[in-house]
Design a protein around this motif. Sequence first.
Motif, PDB file in Angstrom:
ATOM      1  N   ASP A 194       7.289  -5.237  32.476  1.00  0.00           N
ATOM      2  CA  ASP A 194       8.288  -6.306  32.687  1.00  0.00           C
ATOM      3  C   ASP A 194       9.683  -5.680  32.716  1.00  0.00           C
ATOM      4  O   ASP A 194      10.493  -5.980  33.602  1.00  0.00           O
ATOM      5  CB  ASP A 194       8.175  -7.343  31.555  1.00  0.00           C
ATOM      6  CG  ASP A 194       9.077  -8.555  31.762  1.00  0.00           C
ATOM      7  OD1 ASP A 194       9.424  -8.858  32.917  1.00  0.00           O
ATOM      8  OD2 ASP A 194       9.427  -9.198  30.749  1.00  0.00           O
ATOM      9  N   HIS A 198      12.372  -5.645  35.772  1.00  0.00           N
ATOM     10  CA  HIS A 198      13.785  -6.044  35.678  1.00  0.00           C
ATOM     11  C   HIS A 198      14.689  -4.975  36.288  1.00  0.00           C
ATOM     12  O   HIS A 198      15.610  -5.262  37.041  1.00  0.00           O
ATOM     13  CB  HIS A 198      14.194  -6.252  34.214  1.00  0.00           C
ATOM     14  CG  HIS A 198      13.477  -7.367  33.532  1.00  0.00           C
ATOM     15  ND1 HIS A 198      13.322  -7.438  32.171  1.00  0.00           N
ATOM     16  CD2 HIS A 198      12.862  -8.465  34.038  1.00  0.00           C
ATOM     17  CE1 HIS A 198      12.645  -8.523  31.867  1.00  0.00           C
ATOM     18  NE2 HIS A 198      12.344  -9.158  32.972  1.00  0.00           N
ATOM     19  N   HIS A 263       9.843 -11.807  40.112  1.00  0.00           N
ATOM     20  CA  HIS A 263      10.031 -12.849  39.096  1.00  0.00           C
ATOM     21  C   HIS A 263       9.955 -14.245  39.685  1.00  0.00           C
ATOM     22  O   HIS A 263       9.469 -15.171  39.026  1.00  0.00           O
ATOM     23  CB  HIS A 263      11.341 -12.636  38.336  1.00  0.00           C
ATOM     24  CG  HIS A 263      11.197 -11.681  37.201  1.00  0.00           C
ATOM     25  ND1 HIS A 263      11.134 -10.328  37.397  1.00  0.00           N
ATOM     26  CD2 HIS A 263      11.036 -11.882  35.865  1.00  0.00           C
ATOM     27  CE1 HIS A 263      10.961  -9.733  36.227  1.00  0.00           C
ATOM     28  NE2 HIS A 263      10.897 -10.652  35.278  1.00  0.00           N
ATOM     29  N   HIS A 277       3.491 -13.013  31.318  1.00  0.00           N
ATOM     30  CA  HIS A 277       4.626 -12.704  32.199  1.00  0.00           C
ATOM     31  C   HIS A 277       4.645 -11.234  32.631  1.00  0.00           C
ATOM     32  O   HIS A 277       4.800 -10.919  33.821  1.00  0.00           O
ATOM     33  CB  HIS A 277       5.916 -13.071  31.465  1.00  0.00           C
ATOM     34  CG  HIS A 277       7.158 -12.738  32.212  1.00  0.00           C
ATOM     35  ND1 HIS A 277       7.532 -13.424  33.362  1.00  0.00           N
ATOM     36  CD2 HIS A 277       8.114 -11.788  32.011  1.00  0.00           C
ATOM     37  CE1 HIS A 277       8.670 -12.909  33.809  1.00  0.00           C
ATOM     38  NE2 HIS A 277       9.042 -11.923  33.017  1.00  0.00           N
ATOM     39  N   ASN A 281       4.018  -9.686  36.433  1.00  0.00           N
ATOM     40  CA  ASN A 281       5.031  -8.838  37.081  1.00  0.00           C
ATOM     41  C   ASN A 281       4.453  -7.477  37.456  1.00  0.00           C
ATOM     42  O   ASN A 281       4.703  -6.961  38.539  1.00  0.00           O
ATOM     43  CB  ASN A 281       6.227  -8.622  36.145  1.00  0.00           C
ATOM     44  CG  ASN A 281       7.100  -9.850  36.059  1.00  0.00           C
ATOM     45  OD1 ASN A 281       7.161 -10.635  36.996  1.00  0.00           O
ATOM     46  ND2 ASN A 281       7.746 -10.028  34.940  1.00  0.00           N
TER      47      ASN A 281
HETATM   48 FE   LIG Z   1      10.745 -10.626  33.118  1.00  0.00          FE
END
Ligand SMILES: [Fe+2]
Length: 383
Positions: A194, A198, A263, A277, A281
Amino acid sequence: MALQTHFDYRSPTRIVHGTGSRTQLADFLSEEKPLVVTDKGLVSAGVVDSVLDVLTRAGIDFVLYDGALPNPPARCVHAGERLYKKAQCTAIVAVGGGSPMDVAKMIGVVARHGGRIERYLGANKVPGVIPPLYCLATTYGTGSEVTPFAVLTNPKTQNKDPVISWHIAPLVGILDPELCAALPLSVGGPTGMDALTHAIESYTNLLANPITEGLALQAIGLIGANLRLACANDHEIRATENMLIASMLAGMAFSQTRLGNVHAMSHPAGAQYGIHHGLANAILLPYVMEFNLPARLEKFAQIAEALGADTSGMDLREAAQAAVDAVWELNGDLRIPTKLSAYGVKRAGIKRMSAAAMTSGNVTVNPRKTEQADIEALFSEAI
Ligand SMILES: [Fe+2]
Protein backbone atom coordinates in the motif's frame (compact mmCIF):
# COMPACT_ATOMS: atom_id res chain seq x y z
CA MET A 1 10.60 16.69 -14.13
CA ALA A 2 7.44 17.86 -12.34
CA LEU A 3 4.43 19.13 -14.27
CA GLN A 4 3.32 21.54 -11.56
CA THR A 5 4.56 25.08 -11.91
CA HIS A 6 2.31 26.24 -9.03
CA PHE A 7 1.83 24.34 -5.80
CA ASP A 8 1.08 24.93 -2.14
CA TYR A 9 3.00 22.49 0.03
CA ARG A 10 1.89 21.74 3.59
CA SER A 11 3.02 19.22 6.16
CA PRO A 12 1.64 20.28 9.55
CA THR A 13 2.28 17.07 11.52
CA ARG A 14 5.17 16.86 13.95
CA ILE A 15 7.03 13.55 13.48
CA VAL A 16 8.63 11.71 16.37
CA HIS A 17 10.58 8.64 15.30
CA GLY A 18 12.67 5.98 16.97
CA THR A 19 12.65 2.76 18.96
CA GLY A 20 10.73 3.39 22.19
CA SER A 21 9.48 6.81 21.01
CA ARG A 22 5.95 5.96 22.24
CA THR A 23 7.12 6.99 25.72
CA GLN A 24 7.04 10.64 24.56
CA LEU A 25 3.26 10.39 24.56
CA ALA A 26 3.35 11.02 28.31
CA ASP A 27 4.92 14.46 27.78
CA PHE A 28 2.40 15.44 25.11
CA LEU A 29 -0.61 14.36 27.18
CA SER A 30 0.31 15.56 30.67
CA GLU A 31 -2.63 18.03 30.70
CA GLU A 32 -5.10 15.92 28.68
CA LYS A 33 -7.61 13.12 29.10
CA PRO A 34 -7.31 11.14 25.86
CA LEU A 35 -9.67 8.73 24.15
CA VAL A 36 -7.43 5.91 22.89
CA VAL A 37 -8.82 4.60 19.59
CA THR A 38 -7.74 1.19 18.36
CA ASP A 39 -9.08 -2.21 17.27
CA LYS A 40 -9.66 -5.45 19.12
CA GLY A 41 -6.91 -7.30 17.24
CA LEU A 42 -4.25 -4.88 18.46
CA VAL A 43 -5.61 -5.14 22.01
CA SER A 44 -5.43 -8.94 22.00
CA ALA A 45 -1.95 -8.86 20.41
CA GLY A 46 -0.72 -6.80 23.37
CA VAL A 47 0.36 -3.88 21.18
CA VAL A 48 -2.09 -1.46 22.80
CA ASP A 49 -0.91 -2.41 26.30
CA SER A 50 2.57 -1.17 25.46
CA VAL A 51 1.05 2.26 24.79
CA LEU A 52 -1.43 2.23 27.68
CA ASP A 53 1.43 1.37 30.06
CA VAL A 54 3.07 4.67 29.12
CA LEU A 55 -0.10 6.56 30.08
CA THR A 56 -0.69 4.59 33.28
CA ARG A 57 2.88 5.05 34.48
CA ALA A 58 2.56 8.81 33.90
CA GLY A 59 -0.73 8.94 35.84
CA ILE A 60 -2.70 10.05 32.76
CA ASP A 61 -6.41 9.24 32.90
CA PHE A 62 -7.66 7.77 29.60
CA VAL A 63 -10.60 5.94 28.04
CA LEU A 64 -10.06 3.00 25.68
CA TYR A 65 -12.21 2.60 22.54
CA ASP A 66 -11.33 -0.60 20.67
CA GLY A 67 -14.24 -0.54 18.21
CA ALA A 68 -12.44 0.56 15.03
CA LEU A 69 -13.23 -1.88 12.21
CA PRO A 70 -11.47 -2.45 8.87
CA ASN A 71 -13.17 -0.45 6.09
CA PRO A 72 -14.82 1.56 8.91
CA PRO A 73 -18.53 2.45 8.69
CA ALA A 74 -20.08 5.52 10.34
CA ARG A 75 -21.32 3.56 13.37
CA CYS A 76 -17.66 3.03 14.43
CA VAL A 77 -17.18 6.78 14.42
CA HIS A 78 -20.33 7.66 16.36
CA ALA A 79 -19.79 4.96 18.99
CA GLY A 80 -16.37 6.50 19.64
CA GLU A 81 -17.84 10.01 19.66
CA ARG A 82 -20.36 8.99 22.37
CA LEU A 83 -17.56 7.59 24.52
CA TYR A 84 -15.41 10.71 23.99
CA LYS A 85 -18.24 13.00 25.09
CA LYS A 86 -19.45 10.83 27.98
CA ALA A 87 -15.95 10.68 29.46
CA GLN A 88 -15.31 14.38 28.73
CA CYS A 89 -12.09 13.61 26.89
CA THR A 90 -9.86 16.42 25.63
CA ALA A 91 -7.56 14.67 23.15
CA ILE A 92 -7.43 11.58 20.93
CA VAL A 93 -4.71 8.95 20.62
CA ALA A 94 -4.90 6.51 17.70
CA VAL A 95 -3.01 3.24 17.91
CA GLY A 96 -3.22 1.31 14.69
CA GLY A 97 -3.01 0.99 11.02
CA GLY A 98 -5.17 3.07 8.72
CA SER A 99 -8.58 2.16 10.09
CA PRO A 100 -8.08 3.18 13.75
CA MET A 101 -6.27 6.34 12.64
CA ASP A 102 -9.04 7.25 10.20
CA VAL A 103 -11.74 6.49 12.79
CA ALA A 104 -9.87 8.68 15.31
CA LYS A 105 -9.77 11.58 12.84
CA MET A 106 -13.50 11.27 12.17
CA ILE A 107 -14.35 10.97 15.90
CA GLY A 108 -12.45 14.24 16.29
CA VAL A 109 -14.58 15.88 13.59
CA VAL A 110 -17.98 14.92 15.02
CA ALA A 111 -16.93 15.37 18.65
CA ARG A 112 -15.89 18.95 17.94
CA HIS A 113 -18.28 20.01 15.18
CA GLY A 114 -21.38 17.83 15.73
CA GLY A 115 -23.81 16.06 13.38
CA ARG A 116 -23.32 12.92 11.32
CA ILE A 117 -19.89 12.19 9.87
CA GLU A 118 -21.41 11.88 6.38
CA ARG A 119 -21.93 15.66 6.43
CA TYR A 120 -18.16 16.15 6.26
CA LEU A 121 -17.42 13.81 3.32
CA GLY A 122 -15.61 15.50 0.47
CA ALA A 123 -13.00 18.23 0.36
CA ASN A 124 -12.77 21.04 2.92
CA LYS A 125 -16.12 20.43 4.66
CA VAL A 126 -14.60 20.43 8.18
CA PRO A 127 -15.07 23.98 9.48
CA GLY A 128 -12.22 24.13 12.03
CA VAL A 129 -9.70 22.30 14.15
CA ILE A 130 -10.38 18.96 15.86
CA PRO A 131 -9.14 17.92 19.33
CA PRO A 132 -5.37 17.31 19.52
CA LEU A 133 -4.71 14.03 17.70
CA TYR A 134 -1.70 11.79 18.33
CA CYS A 135 -1.22 8.86 15.95
CA LEU A 136 0.98 5.84 16.69
CA ALA A 137 1.49 3.72 13.59
CA THR A 138 1.37 -0.05 14.07
CA THR A 139 1.77 -0.86 10.38
CA TYR A 140 3.97 0.61 7.65
CA GLY A 141 1.27 1.11 5.03
CA THR A 142 -1.18 3.93 5.22
CA GLY A 143 0.85 6.96 6.19
CA SER A 144 -2.37 8.15 7.82
CA GLU A 145 -0.28 9.54 10.69
CA VAL A 146 0.61 12.50 8.43
CA THR A 147 -2.28 12.77 5.97
CA PRO A 148 -5.34 15.06 5.86
CA PHE A 149 -7.54 12.13 4.80
CA ALA A 150 -9.91 9.71 6.52
CA VAL A 151 -11.86 7.12 4.54
CA LEU A 152 -15.40 6.13 5.47
CA THR A 153 -17.14 3.07 4.06
CA ASN A 154 -20.78 3.63 3.17
CA PRO A 155 -22.75 0.37 3.39
CA LYS A 156 -25.58 1.88 1.30
CA THR A 157 -23.53 2.92 -1.74
CA GLN A 158 -20.93 0.20 -1.09
CA ASN A 159 -18.26 2.78 -1.75
CA LYS A 160 -15.52 4.39 0.28
CA ASP A 161 -15.63 8.16 0.56
CA PRO A 162 -12.98 10.43 2.05
CA VAL A 163 -13.07 13.28 4.50
CA ILE A 164 -10.38 15.62 3.14
CA SER A 165 -9.27 18.53 5.31
CA TRP A 166 -6.01 19.83 6.74
CA HIS A 167 -7.94 20.26 9.99
CA ILE A 168 -7.86 16.46 10.48
CA ALA A 169 -4.12 16.02 9.93
CA PRO A 170 -2.68 14.65 13.20
CA LEU A 171 -0.88 17.02 15.54
CA VAL A 172 1.87 14.43 16.15
CA GLY A 173 2.76 11.17 14.39
CA ILE A 174 4.79 8.73 16.44
CA LEU A 175 6.82 6.11 14.58
CA ASP A 176 8.02 3.52 17.07
CA PRO A 177 9.18 0.36 15.26
CA GLU A 178 8.55 -1.72 18.39
CA LEU A 179 4.80 -1.26 17.78
CA CYS A 180 4.97 -3.09 14.44
CA ALA A 181 7.95 -5.36 14.99
CA ALA A 182 5.92 -8.53 14.81
CA LEU A 183 3.97 -7.97 11.59
CA PRO A 184 3.65 -11.34 9.84
CA LEU A 185 4.23 -11.60 6.07
CA SER A 186 0.46 -11.80 5.50
CA VAL A 187 0.01 -8.33 7.05
CA GLY A 188 3.37 -6.66 6.41
CA GLY A 189 3.46 -7.57 2.70
CA PRO A 190 0.13 -6.01 1.70
CA THR A 191 0.52 -2.96 3.96
CA GLY A 192 4.02 -2.30 2.63
CA MET A 193 2.65 -2.60 -0.91
CA ASP A 194 0.00 0.00 0.00
CA ALA A 195 2.85 2.38 0.89
CA LEU A 196 4.61 1.55 -2.41
CA THR A 197 1.39 2.22 -4.29
CA HIS A 198 1.05 5.61 -2.57
CA ALA A 199 4.61 6.48 -3.55
CA ILE A 200 4.37 5.32 -7.18
CA GLU A 201 0.96 6.91 -7.78
CA SER A 202 2.08 10.19 -6.20
CA TYR A 203 5.40 10.20 -8.07
CA THR A 204 3.81 9.74 -11.47
CA ASN A 205 0.48 11.58 -11.27
CA LEU A 206 -0.51 14.96 -12.70
CA LEU A 207 -0.10 16.87 -9.43
CA ALA A 208 3.48 15.77 -8.63
CA ASN A 209 5.71 18.69 -7.68
CA PRO A 210 9.43 18.84 -6.88
CA ILE A 211 8.87 18.38 -3.14
CA THR A 212 6.52 15.41 -3.45
CA GLU A 213 8.74 13.82 -6.09
CA GLY A 214 11.63 13.83 -3.63
CA LEU A 215 9.50 12.35 -0.87
CA ALA A 216 7.96 9.69 -3.11
CA LEU A 217 11.20 8.57 -4.77
CA GLN A 218 12.90 8.28 -1.38
CA ALA A 219 9.96 6.16 -0.19
CA ILE A 220 10.19 3.90 -3.26
CA GLY A 221 13.91 3.32 -2.65
CA LEU A 222 13.40 2.52 1.03
CA ILE A 223 10.56 0.10 0.25
CA GLY A 224 12.55 -1.66 -2.47
CA ALA A 225 15.46 -2.13 -0.07
CA ASN A 226 13.55 -2.99 3.12
CA LEU A 227 10.08 -4.47 2.60
CA ARG A 228 11.20 -8.05 1.93
CA LEU A 229 13.49 -8.02 4.95
CA ALA A 230 10.95 -6.36 7.27
CA CYS A 231 8.50 -9.17 6.49
CA ALA A 232 11.08 -11.94 6.57
CA ASN A 233 11.96 -11.84 10.23
CA ASP A 234 10.55 -10.22 13.36
CA HIS A 235 14.03 -9.25 14.45
CA GLU A 236 14.78 -7.05 11.45
CA ILE A 237 14.02 -3.90 13.43
CA ARG A 238 16.12 -1.64 11.17
CA ALA A 239 14.16 -2.76 8.09
CA THR A 240 10.90 -2.16 9.97
CA GLU A 241 12.13 1.29 10.98
CA ASN A 242 12.93 2.12 7.36
CA MET A 243 9.51 0.89 6.24
CA LEU A 244 7.82 3.15 8.81
CA ILE A 245 9.79 6.10 7.45
CA ALA A 246 8.94 5.12 3.86
CA SER A 247 5.24 4.86 4.65
CA MET A 248 5.29 8.28 6.31
CA LEU A 249 7.20 9.88 3.40
CA ALA A 250 4.74 8.41 0.92
CA GLY A 251 1.91 9.76 3.09
CA MET A 252 3.45 13.24 3.01
CA ALA A 253 3.72 13.00 -0.79
CA PHE A 254 0.20 11.84 -1.56
CA SER A 255 -1.28 14.28 0.97
CA GLN A 256 -0.40 16.91 -1.65
CA THR A 257 -0.94 15.07 -4.91
CA ARG A 258 -3.69 12.51 -4.34
CA LEU A 259 -3.14 9.10 -5.98
CA GLY A 260 -4.26 7.40 -9.19
CA ASN A 261 -6.23 4.59 -10.79
CA VAL A 262 -5.03 1.91 -8.36
CA HIS A 263 -6.70 3.60 -5.39
CA ALA A 264 -9.72 4.63 -7.46
CA MET A 265 -10.22 0.90 -8.18
CA SER A 266 -9.22 -0.63 -4.85
CA HIS A 267 -11.72 1.42 -2.86
CA PRO A 268 -14.85 0.01 -4.54
CA ALA A 269 -13.27 -3.47 -4.57
CA GLY A 270 -12.78 -3.14 -0.80
CA ALA A 271 -16.22 -1.71 -0.17
CA GLN A 272 -18.04 -4.30 -2.29
CA TYR A 273 -16.03 -7.45 -1.60
CA GLY A 274 -14.23 -6.66 1.65
CA ILE A 275 -10.79 -7.27 0.14
CA HIS A 276 -7.98 -5.82 2.28
CA HIS A 277 -6.92 -2.39 1.00
CA GLY A 278 -3.24 -3.22 0.71
CA LEU A 279 -3.88 -6.54 -1.02
CA ALA A 280 -6.20 -4.94 -3.57
CA ASN A 281 -3.59 -2.25 -4.28
CA ALA A 282 -0.74 -4.75 -4.52
CA ILE A 283 -2.66 -6.86 -7.03
CA LEU A 284 -3.87 -3.89 -9.11
CA LEU A 285 -0.58 -1.96 -9.10
CA PRO A 286 1.31 -3.75 -11.91
CA TYR A 287 -1.76 -3.80 -14.18
CA VAL A 288 -2.28 -0.05 -13.74
CA MET A 289 1.46 0.59 -14.19
CA GLU A 290 1.32 -1.22 -17.57
CA PHE A 291 -1.57 1.06 -18.52
CA ASN A 292 0.22 4.23 -17.37
CA LEU A 293 3.65 3.34 -18.73
CA PRO A 294 3.37 5.13 -22.10
CA ALA A 295 2.58 8.39 -20.26
CA ARG A 296 5.58 8.26 -17.89
CA LEU A 297 8.51 6.42 -19.49
CA GLU A 298 11.23 8.44 -17.75
CA LYS A 299 9.66 8.30 -14.33
CA PHE A 300 9.03 4.57 -14.63
CA ALA A 301 12.70 4.09 -15.51
CA GLN A 302 13.61 6.04 -12.35
CA ILE A 303 11.24 3.87 -10.30
CA ALA A 304 12.92 0.74 -11.69
CA GLU A 305 16.29 2.00 -10.51
CA ALA A 306 14.91 3.02 -7.11
CA LEU A 307 13.53 -0.51 -6.72
CA GLY A 308 16.98 -1.92 -7.39
CA ALA A 309 16.63 -3.05 -11.01
CA ASP A 310 19.76 -2.88 -13.17
CA THR A 311 18.66 -0.86 -16.20
CA SER A 312 22.11 -0.29 -17.70
CA GLY A 313 22.13 -1.11 -21.39
CA MET A 314 18.34 -0.85 -21.65
CA ASP A 315 16.55 1.68 -23.83
CA LEU A 316 14.02 3.96 -22.12
CA ARG A 317 11.02 1.74 -22.85
CA GLU A 318 12.79 -1.36 -21.52
CA ALA A 319 13.93 0.51 -18.40
CA ALA A 320 10.37 1.71 -17.77
CA GLN A 321 9.07 -1.84 -18.20
CA ALA A 322 11.65 -2.96 -15.63
CA ALA A 323 9.65 -1.00 -13.00
CA VAL A 324 6.54 -3.05 -13.72
CA ASP A 325 8.59 -6.26 -13.67
CA ALA A 326 10.14 -5.25 -10.33
CA VAL A 327 6.66 -4.84 -8.81
CA TRP A 328 5.60 -8.28 -10.12
CA GLU A 329 8.73 -9.76 -8.57
CA LEU A 330 8.15 -8.00 -5.25
CA ASN A 331 4.53 -9.23 -5.14
CA GLY A 332 5.80 -12.74 -5.85
CA ASP A 333 8.35 -12.60 -3.04
CA LEU A 334 5.61 -11.38 -0.68
CA ARG A 335 3.33 -14.25 -1.82
CA ILE A 336 0.67 -11.89 -3.07
CA PRO A 337 -1.62 -13.50 -5.66
CA THR A 338 -1.80 -12.10 -9.19
CA LYS A 339 -5.61 -11.86 -9.39
CA LEU A 340 -8.35 -10.22 -7.31
CA SER A 341 -10.51 -13.33 -7.79
CA ALA A 342 -8.28 -15.03 -5.18
CA TYR A 343 -10.17 -12.86 -2.66
CA GLY A 344 -13.68 -13.30 -4.03
CA VAL A 345 -13.86 -10.30 -6.39
CA LYS A 346 -16.24 -11.28 -9.19
CA ARG A 347 -16.44 -10.31 -12.86
CA ALA A 348 -20.13 -9.64 -12.31
CA GLY A 349 -19.11 -6.63 -10.19
CA ILE A 350 -16.95 -4.95 -12.86
CA LYS A 351 -19.57 -2.46 -14.11
CA ARG A 352 -20.57 -1.39 -10.63
CA MET A 353 -17.00 -1.13 -9.30
CA SER A 354 -15.89 0.78 -12.41
CA ALA A 355 -18.75 3.28 -12.13
CA ALA A 356 -17.78 3.87 -8.48
CA ALA A 357 -14.09 4.19 -9.41
CA MET A 358 -14.90 6.91 -11.94
CA THR A 359 -16.35 9.10 -9.16
CA SER A 360 -12.93 9.15 -7.43
CA GLY A 361 -10.79 12.27 -7.61
CA ASN A 362 -7.87 9.90 -8.10
CA VAL A 363 -8.87 9.12 -11.70
CA THR A 364 -8.66 12.77 -12.71
CA VAL A 365 -5.02 13.01 -11.58
CA ASN A 366 -3.94 9.66 -13.03
CA PRO A 367 -1.07 10.28 -15.47
CA ARG A 368 -2.83 8.63 -18.42
CA LYS A 369 -6.30 9.91 -19.27
CA THR A 370 -8.80 7.30 -18.18
CA GLU A 371 -12.37 6.53 -19.28
CA GLN A 372 -14.74 4.07 -17.64
CA ALA A 373 -14.00 1.54 -20.40
CA ASP A 374 -10.32 1.67 -19.40
CA ILE A 375 -11.18 0.92 -15.76
CA GLU A 376 -13.44 -1.93 -16.85
CA ALA A 377 -10.61 -3.35 -18.99
CA LEU A 378 -8.16 -3.07 -16.07
CA PHE A 379 -10.58 -4.84 -13.71
CA SER A 380 -11.15 -7.47 -16.37
CA GLU A 381 -7.40 -8.17 -16.55
CA ALA A 382 -6.89 -8.13 -12.79
CA ILE A 383 -9.86 -10.35 -11.80
FE1 LIG B 1 -3.75 3.27 0.30
